[in-house]
Design a protein around this motif. Sequence first.
Motif, PDB file in Angstrom:
ATOM      1  N   LYS A  22       0.855  -1.280   0.150  1.00 52.37           N
ATOM      2  CA  LYS A  22       0.055   0.139   0.066  1.00 52.37           C
ATOM      3  C   LYS A  22       0.985   1.270  -0.023  1.00 52.37           C
ATOM      4  CE  LYS A  22      -4.234   1.881   2.279  1.00 52.37           C
ATOM      5  NZ  LYS A  22      -5.161   1.659   3.158  1.00 52.37           N
ATOM      6  N   TYR A  23       1.918   1.318   0.696  1.00 55.18           N
ATOM      7  CA  TYR A  23       3.006   2.225   0.778  1.00 55.18           C
ATOM      8  C   TYR A  23       3.353   2.514  -0.608  1.00 55.18           C
ATOM      9  CZ  TYR A  23       7.167   4.717   1.324  1.00 55.18           C
ATOM     10  OH  TYR A  23       8.415   5.731   1.192  1.00 55.18           O
ATOM     11  N   GLU A  24       3.864   1.661  -1.415  1.00 56.30           N
ATOM     12  CA  GLU A  24       4.188   1.801  -2.765  1.00 56.30           C
ATOM     13  C   GLU A  24       3.154   2.346  -3.743  1.00 56.30           C
ATOM     14  OE1 GLU A  24       7.174   1.685  -4.026  1.00 56.30           O
ATOM     15  OE2 GLU A  24       8.196   1.101  -2.164  1.00 56.30           O
ATOM     16  N   GLN A  25       2.112   1.878  -3.470  1.00 56.22           N
ATOM     17  CA  GLN A  25       0.755   2.458  -4.353  1.00 56.22           C
ATOM     18  C   GLN A  25       0.630   3.881  -4.129  1.00 56.22           C
ATOM     19  OE1 GLN A  25      -2.339   0.064  -3.116  1.00 56.22           O
ATOM     20  NE2 GLN A  25      -2.052  -1.630  -4.568  1.00 56.22           N
ATOM     21  N   ILE A  26       0.648   4.272  -2.622  1.00 57.65           N
ATOM     22  CA  ILE A  26       0.644   5.695  -2.398  1.00 57.65           C
ATOM     23  C   ILE A  26       1.727   6.678  -2.729  1.00 57.65           C
ATOM     24  CG2 ILE A  26       0.374   7.389  -0.677  1.00 57.65           C
ATOM     25  CD1 ILE A  26      -1.259   4.962   1.050  1.00 57.65           C
ATOM     26  N   LYS A  27       2.726   6.051  -2.797  1.00 53.38           N
ATOM     27  CA  LYS A  27       3.977   6.630  -3.323  1.00 53.38           C
ATOM     28  C   LYS A  27       3.925   6.973  -4.510  1.00 53.38           C
ATOM     29  CE  LYS A  27       8.907   6.263  -3.352  1.00 53.38           C
ATOM     30  NZ  LYS A  27      10.117   5.386  -3.023  1.00 53.38           N
ATOM     31  N   ASP A  28       3.429   5.978  -5.440  1.00 52.91           N
ATOM     32  CA  ASP A  28       3.401   6.050  -6.942  1.00 52.91           C
ATOM     33  C   ASP A  28       2.297   7.215  -7.401  1.00 52.91           C
ATOM     34  OD1 ASP A  28       5.258   4.176  -7.534  1.00 52.91           O
ATOM     35  OD2 ASP A  28       3.887   2.533  -7.727  1.00 52.91           O
ATOM     36  N   GLU A  29       1.108   7.297  -6.440  1.00 53.61           N
ATOM     37  CA  GLU A  29       0.030   8.108  -6.693  1.00 53.61           C
ATOM     38  C   GLU A  29       0.490   9.516  -6.551  1.00 53.61           C
ATOM     39  OE1 GLU A  29      -3.045   7.834  -8.374  1.00 53.61           O
ATOM     40  OE2 GLU A  29      -2.282   5.861  -8.691  1.00 53.61           O
ATOM     41  N   ILE A  30       1.376   9.728  -5.513  1.00 55.87           N
ATOM     42  CA  ILE A  30       1.839  11.039  -4.924  1.00 55.87           C
ATOM     43  C   ILE A  30       2.722  11.624  -5.944  1.00 55.87           C
ATOM     44  CG2 ILE A  30       3.272  12.074  -3.226  1.00 55.87           C
ATOM     45  CD1 ILE A  30       2.085  10.525  -1.192  1.00 55.87           C
ATOM     46  N   PHE A  31       3.742  10.576  -6.630  1.00 56.19           N
ATOM     47  CA  PHE A  31       4.494  11.098  -7.699  1.00 56.19           C
ATOM     48  C   PHE A  31       3.892  11.762  -8.914  1.00 56.19           C
ATOM     49  CE2 PHE A  31       8.027   9.470  -5.124  1.00 56.19           C
ATOM     50  CZ  PHE A  31       9.180   9.835  -5.912  1.00 56.19           C
ATOM     51  N   LYS A  32       2.874  10.919  -8.999  1.00 55.90           N
ATOM     52  CA  LYS A  32       1.844  11.032 -10.418  1.00 55.90           C
ATOM     53  C   LYS A  32       1.409  12.708 -10.055  1.00 55.90           C
ATOM     54  CE  LYS A  32       0.803   6.554 -11.760  1.00 55.90           C
ATOM     55  NZ  LYS A  32      -0.465   5.822 -11.814  1.00 55.90           N
ATOM     56  N   GLU A  33       0.707  12.752  -8.841  1.00 57.27           N
ATOM     57  CA  GLU A  33      -0.033  13.903  -8.498  1.00 57.27           C
ATOM     58  C   GLU A  33       1.003  15.177  -8.386  1.00 57.27           C
ATOM     59  OE1 GLU A  33      -3.434  14.650  -8.214  1.00 57.27           O
ATOM     60  OE2 GLU A  33      -3.911  12.654  -8.929  1.00 57.27           O
ATOM     61  N   CYS A  34       2.141  14.938  -8.074  1.00 50.43           N
ATOM     62  CA  CYS A  34       2.869  16.164  -7.832  1.00 50.43           C
ATOM     63  C   CYS A  34       3.890  16.291  -9.198  1.00 50.43           C
ATOM     64  CB  CYS A  34       4.030  15.718  -6.611  1.00 50.43           C
ATOM     65  SG  CYS A  34       3.028  15.956  -5.240  1.00 50.43           S
ATOM     66  N   HIS A  35       3.488  15.617 -10.305  1.00 52.07           N
ATOM     67  CA  HIS A  35       4.280  15.620 -11.493  1.00 52.07           C
ATOM     68  C   HIS A  35       5.771  15.228 -11.147  1.00 52.07           C
ATOM     69  CE1 HIS A  35       0.701  17.275 -13.282  1.00 52.07           C
ATOM     70  NE2 HIS A  35       0.509  18.081 -12.135  1.00 52.07           N
ATOM     71  N   MET A  36       6.082  14.350 -10.432  1.00 52.18           N
ATOM     72  CA  MET A  36       7.123  13.792 -10.244  1.00 52.18           C
ATOM     73  C   MET A  36       7.647  12.393 -10.967  1.00 52.18           C
ATOM     74  SD  MET A  36       7.310  14.563  -6.125  1.00 52.18           S
ATOM     75  CE  MET A  36       8.698  13.592  -5.767  1.00 52.18           C
ATOM     76  N   GLN A  37       8.757  12.008 -11.300  1.00 50.25           N
ATOM     77  CA  GLN A  37       9.158  11.001 -11.874  1.00 50.25           C
ATOM     78  C   GLN A  37      10.315  10.035 -11.112  1.00 50.25           C
ATOM     79  OE1 GLN A  37       9.607  10.682 -15.848  1.00 50.25           O
ATOM     80  NE2 GLN A  37       8.354  12.259 -16.506  1.00 50.25           N
ATOM     81  N   ARG A  38      10.013   8.880 -10.886  1.00 51.51           N
ATOM     82  CA  ARG A  38      10.898   7.879  -9.860  1.00 51.51           C
ATOM     83  C   ARG A  38      11.987   7.782 -10.781  1.00 51.51           C
ATOM     84  NH1 ARG A  38       7.299   3.654  -6.738  1.00 51.51           N
ATOM     85  NH2 ARG A  38       9.227   3.476  -5.841  1.00 51.51           N
ATOM     86  N   ASN A  39      12.215   7.982 -11.844  1.00 50.21           N
ATOM     87  CA  ASN A  39      13.632   7.797 -12.562  1.00 50.21           C
ATOM     88  C   ASN A  39      14.418   8.871 -12.631  1.00 50.21           C
ATOM     89  OD1 ASN A  39      12.122   8.924 -14.322  1.00 50.21           O
ATOM     90  ND2 ASN A  39      12.917   7.703 -16.271  1.00 50.21           N
ATOM     91  N   GLU A  40      13.848  10.169 -11.926  1.00 53.02           N
ATOM     92  CA  GLU A  40      14.582  11.470 -11.750  1.00 53.02           C
ATOM     93  C   GLU A  40      15.131  11.490 -10.384  1.00 53.02           C
ATOM     94  OE1 GLU A  40      14.940  14.086 -13.836  1.00 53.02           O
ATOM     95  OE2 GLU A  40      14.198  12.825 -15.426  1.00 53.02           O
ATOM     96  N   HIS A  41      16.550  11.656 -10.600  1.00 51.31           N
ATOM     97  CA  HIS A  41      17.337  11.879  -9.227  1.00 51.31           C
ATOM     98  C   HIS A  41      16.921  12.919  -8.475  1.00 51.31           C
ATOM     99  CE1 HIS A  41      20.469  11.513  -6.303  1.00 51.31           C
ATOM    100  NE2 HIS A  41      20.792  12.783  -6.538  1.00 51.31           N
ATOM    101  N   LYS A  42      16.428  13.952  -8.999  1.00 55.23           N
ATOM    102  CA  LYS A  42      15.998  15.145  -8.129  1.00 55.23           C
ATOM    103  C   LYS A  42      14.625  14.791  -7.273  1.00 55.23           C
ATOM    104  CE  LYS A  42      14.230  17.798 -11.955  1.00 55.23           C
ATOM    105  NZ  LYS A  42      13.047  18.134 -11.977  1.00 55.23           N
ATOM    106  N   ASP A  43      13.937  14.181  -8.115  1.00 56.68           N
ATOM    107  CA  ASP A  43      12.433  13.849  -7.603  1.00 56.68           C
ATOM    108  C   ASP A  43      12.579  12.947  -6.455  1.00 56.68           C
ATOM    109  OD1 ASP A  43      11.510  15.694  -9.247  1.00 56.68           O
ATOM    110  OD2 ASP A  43      10.659  14.079 -10.666  1.00 56.68           O
ATOM    111  N   ARG A  44      13.576  11.735  -6.908  1.00 55.80           N
ATOM    112  CA  ARG A  44      13.610  10.898  -5.619  1.00 55.80           C
ATOM    113  C   ARG A  44      14.296  11.556  -4.337  1.00 55.80           C
ATOM    114  NH1 ARG A  44      16.171   7.833  -9.728  1.00 55.80           N
ATOM    115  NH2 ARG A  44      18.034   7.920  -8.650  1.00 55.80           N
ATOM    116  N   ALA A  45      15.252  12.576  -4.600  1.00 52.59           N
ATOM    117  CA  ALA A  45      15.926  13.089  -3.455  1.00 52.59           C
ATOM    118  C   ALA A  45      14.794  14.171  -2.626  1.00 52.59           C
ATOM    119  CB  ALA A  45      17.225  14.107  -3.940  1.00 52.59           C
ATOM    120  N   LEU A  46      14.094  14.640  -3.524  1.00 51.28           N
ATOM    121  CA  LEU A  46      12.857  15.445  -2.871  1.00 51.28           C
ATOM    122  C   LEU A  46      11.958  14.383  -1.994  1.00 51.28           C
ATOM    123  CD1 LEU A  46      11.712  18.078  -2.710  1.00 51.28           C
ATOM    124  CD2 LEU A  46      10.222  17.733  -4.834  1.00 51.28           C
TER     125      LEU A  46
END
Length: 79
Positions: A22-46
Amino acid sequence: MNEVKKNQLRNVLIAGEINVEKYEQIKDEIFKECHMQRNEHKDRALWSSWINGKSVPNRFCQCAINNVLTRFEINPIYD
């Protein structure tokens, strides 16, 4: 900056009653909603800064996080 506000996301997603899947699902949704990408270093750091309580998401992302949490039937955490 208010330490309680910096730790809100961590307290809900890590210290709460959420399982890893569930944590991973929520994290994925938050990344989408905040227009972030999991493969971007700066987004993962944020994300890391948010989840470790080093910084607070901006107002746009706070609203997006609240929306995602509501969809997963978790109480919103930001004002």
